[in-house]
Design a protein around this motif. Structure first.
Motif, PDB file in Angstrom:
ATOM      1  N   HIS A   1     -11.161   6.640  -5.299  1.00  0.00           N
ATOM      2  CA  HIS A   1     -10.406   5.554  -4.676  1.00  0.00           C
ATOM      3  C   HIS A   1     -10.968   4.162  -4.983  1.00  0.00           C
ATOM      4  O   HIS A   1     -10.392   3.175  -4.544  1.00  0.00           O
ATOM      5  CB  HIS A   1     -10.386   5.730  -3.150  1.00  0.00           C
ATOM      6  CG  HIS A   1      -9.643   6.951  -2.696  1.00  0.00           C
ATOM      7  ND1 HIS A   1      -8.283   6.976  -2.566  1.00  0.00           N
ATOM      8  CD2 HIS A   1     -10.077   8.189  -2.368  1.00  0.00           C
ATOM      9  CE1 HIS A   1      -7.898   8.169  -2.166  1.00  0.00           C
ATOM     10  NE2 HIS A   1      -8.980   8.932  -2.034  1.00  0.00           N
ATOM     11  N   SER A   2     -12.067   4.057  -5.691  1.00  0.00           N
ATOM     12  CA  SER A   2     -12.725   2.763  -5.875  1.00  0.00           C
ATOM     13  C   SER A   2     -12.990   2.454  -7.341  1.00  0.00           C
ATOM     14  O   SER A   2     -13.226   3.358  -8.137  1.00  0.00           O
ATOM     15  CB  SER A   2     -14.057   2.742  -5.126  1.00  0.00           C
ATOM     16  OG  SER A   2     -13.857   2.970  -3.756  1.00  0.00           O
ATOM     17  N   ALA A   3     -13.007   1.156  -7.640  1.00  0.00           N
ATOM     18  CA  ALA A   3     -13.304   0.724  -9.011  1.00  0.00           C
ATOM     19  C   ALA A   3     -13.781  -0.722  -8.996  1.00  0.00           C
ATOM     20  O   ALA A   3     -13.499  -1.479  -8.072  1.00  0.00           O
ATOM     21  CB  ALA A   3     -12.060   0.852  -9.888  1.00  0.00           C
TER      22      ALA A   3
ATOM     23  N   PHE B   1      -9.589  -0.974  -4.419  1.00  0.00           N
ATOM     24  CA  PHE B   1      -9.478   0.234  -3.603  1.00  0.00           C
ATOM     25  C   PHE B   1      -8.086   0.809  -3.810  1.00  0.00           C
ATOM     26  O   PHE B   1      -7.083   0.145  -3.522  1.00  0.00           O
ATOM     27  CB  PHE B   1      -9.706  -0.068  -2.122  1.00  0.00           C
ATOM     28  CG  PHE B   1      -9.528   1.139  -1.250  1.00  0.00           C
ATOM     29  CD1 PHE B   1     -10.533   2.086  -1.174  1.00  0.00           C
ATOM     30  CD2 PHE B   1      -8.358   1.339  -0.541  1.00  0.00           C
ATOM     31  CE1 PHE B   1     -10.372   3.217  -0.395  1.00  0.00           C
ATOM     32  CE2 PHE B   1      -8.194   2.465   0.248  1.00  0.00           C
ATOM     33  CZ  PHE B   1      -9.198   3.409   0.328  1.00  0.00           C
ATOM     34  N   ALA B   2      -7.998   2.035  -4.339  1.00  0.00           N
ATOM     35  CA  ALA B   2      -6.725   2.721  -4.546  1.00  0.00           C
ATOM     36  C   ALA B   2      -6.392   3.525  -3.297  1.00  0.00           C
ATOM     37  O   ALA B   2      -7.217   4.308  -2.815  1.00  0.00           O
ATOM     38  CB  ALA B   2      -6.807   3.634  -5.762  1.00  0.00           C
ATOM     39  N   ILE B   3      -5.219   3.329  -2.765  1.00  0.00           N
ATOM     40  CA  ILE B   3      -4.834   3.999  -1.529  1.00  0.00           C
ATOM     41  C   ILE B   3      -4.654   5.501  -1.745  1.00  0.00           C
ATOM     42  O   ILE B   3      -5.073   6.305  -0.928  1.00  0.00           O
ATOM     43  CB  ILE B   3      -3.569   3.340  -0.945  1.00  0.00           C
ATOM     44  CG1 ILE B   3      -3.926   1.914  -0.516  1.00  0.00           C
ATOM     45  CG2 ILE B   3      -3.011   4.145   0.222  1.00  0.00           C
ATOM     46  CD1 ILE B   3      -2.798   1.085  -0.020  1.00  0.00           C
TER      47      ILE B   3
ATOM     48  N   GLN C   1      -6.705   8.890  -7.174  1.00  0.00           N
ATOM     49  CA  GLN C   1      -6.381   8.624  -8.569  1.00  0.00           C
ATOM     50  C   GLN C   1      -6.333   9.886  -9.416  1.00  0.00           C
ATOM     51  O   GLN C   1      -5.721   9.900 -10.490  1.00  0.00           O
ATOM     52  CB  GLN C   1      -7.397   7.646  -9.159  1.00  0.00           C
ATOM     53  CG  GLN C   1      -7.372   6.299  -8.478  1.00  0.00           C
ATOM     54  CD  GLN C   1      -8.369   5.347  -9.079  1.00  0.00           C
ATOM     55  OE1 GLN C   1      -8.142   4.834 -10.161  1.00  0.00           O
ATOM     56  NE2 GLN C   1      -9.473   5.124  -8.382  1.00  0.00           N
ATOM     57  N   LYS C   2      -6.983  10.960  -8.987  1.00  0.00           N
ATOM     58  CA  LYS C   2      -6.990  12.219  -9.747  1.00  0.00           C
ATOM     59  C   LYS C   2      -5.723  13.036  -9.511  1.00  0.00           C
ATOM     60  O   LYS C   2      -5.383  13.887 -10.313  1.00  0.00           O
ATOM     61  CB  LYS C   2      -8.201  13.075  -9.355  1.00  0.00           C
ATOM     62  CG  LYS C   2      -9.516  12.391  -9.560  1.00  0.00           C
ATOM     63  CD  LYS C   2      -9.827  12.285 -11.022  1.00  0.00           C
ATOM     64  CE  LYS C   2     -11.205  11.700 -11.187  1.00  0.00           C
ATOM     65  NZ  LYS C   2     -11.359  10.985 -12.407  1.00  0.00           N
TER      66      LYS C   2
END
Length: 166
Positions: free
Chosen positions: A55-57, A77-79, A82-83
Motif C-alpha cells: 500500500h505504500s511507495a 498510500f494506495a487504498i 497493489q498486488k
C-alpha cells in the motif's frame, strides 16, 4: 513548524521501510499541468517510484520547462492492495524545490531574475496497471502550498506513465 512536519514525515517513512517485504522500482514520464489563466500551463519530466509494501511507495521526480525546474519527492498510500488490483486510488503528500529563471529587459539589457521556492503538496489520484505488461498509467489532482510566499495553489493536475522493473 516545517522542521517538525518534515521530521514526522521522514519518521513515518522510516517505519514503513522496516516493514517492507518486497521492493519494486518503476521509472517513467511525468507531467504537471496547471489550470490557471495567464500561466504557462505544463511542465514535463521523469519520475522514479519505489514500492515499499502493498500500500505504500516513495516517488521522486524532476520536471520543468524553459525557465522552470522542480525537484521533489512524495510518499504515496494506495487504498487498494497493489498486488490484487490493477485499478487503484492513491493519496500522497510531498515536498519540492521549484527553481525559476526569468529573463527581463531593463534599460535595454537582459537581466536574469532568479527565484527558488519550497513547496508542499497533497495529491489524490487514480492509477491502472496493465498486466502482464509491466506498465501503469495514472492521473491525479494536486494541491500545492508555497511555504516561502504562504500561498495555496489548488489547480494542478498530474499525469504519468511508468514502466515497472520487477
Amino acid at each position: 513548524m516545517i522542521k517538525k512536519l518534515l521530521a514526522l514525515f521522514y519518521g513515518l517513512m522510516g517505519m514503513q521501510l522496516l516493514y517492507a517485504q518486497e521492493h519494486k522500482w518503476a521509472f517513467g514520464f511525468y507531467a504537471d499541468v496547471q489550470f490557471e489563466k495567464d500561466v504557462t500551463p505544463a511542465s514535463f519530466g521523469v519520475q522514479g517510484k519505489y514500492d515499499i509494501g502493498r500500500h505504500s511507495a516513495f516517488q521522486a521526480q524532476v520536471h520543468g520547462r524553459s525557465t522552470f525546474v522542480s525537484v521533489g519527492g512524495d510518499y504515496l498510500f494506495a487504498i487498494l492492495d497493489q498486488k490484487q488490483n490493477n485499478f487503484n486510488v492513491f493519496l500522497g503528500a510531498g515536498v519540492a524545490q521549484d527553481f525559476f529563471n526569468h529573463g527581463t529587459f531593463k534599460d535595454g539589457d537582459r537581466v536574469k531574475d532568479r527565484a527558488s521556492y519550497f513547496i508542499g503538496n497533497g495529491q489524490i489520484g487514480l492509477s491502472y496497471s496493465f498486466q502482464p505488461i509491466p506498465l501503469s498509467v495514472y492521473a491525479g489532482y494536486k494541491l500545492k502550498y508555497n511555504f516561502d510566499q504562504d500561498k495555496v495553489n489548488p489547480n494542478f493536475m498530474m499525469f504519468g506513465l511508468r514502466y515497472h522493473l520487477w
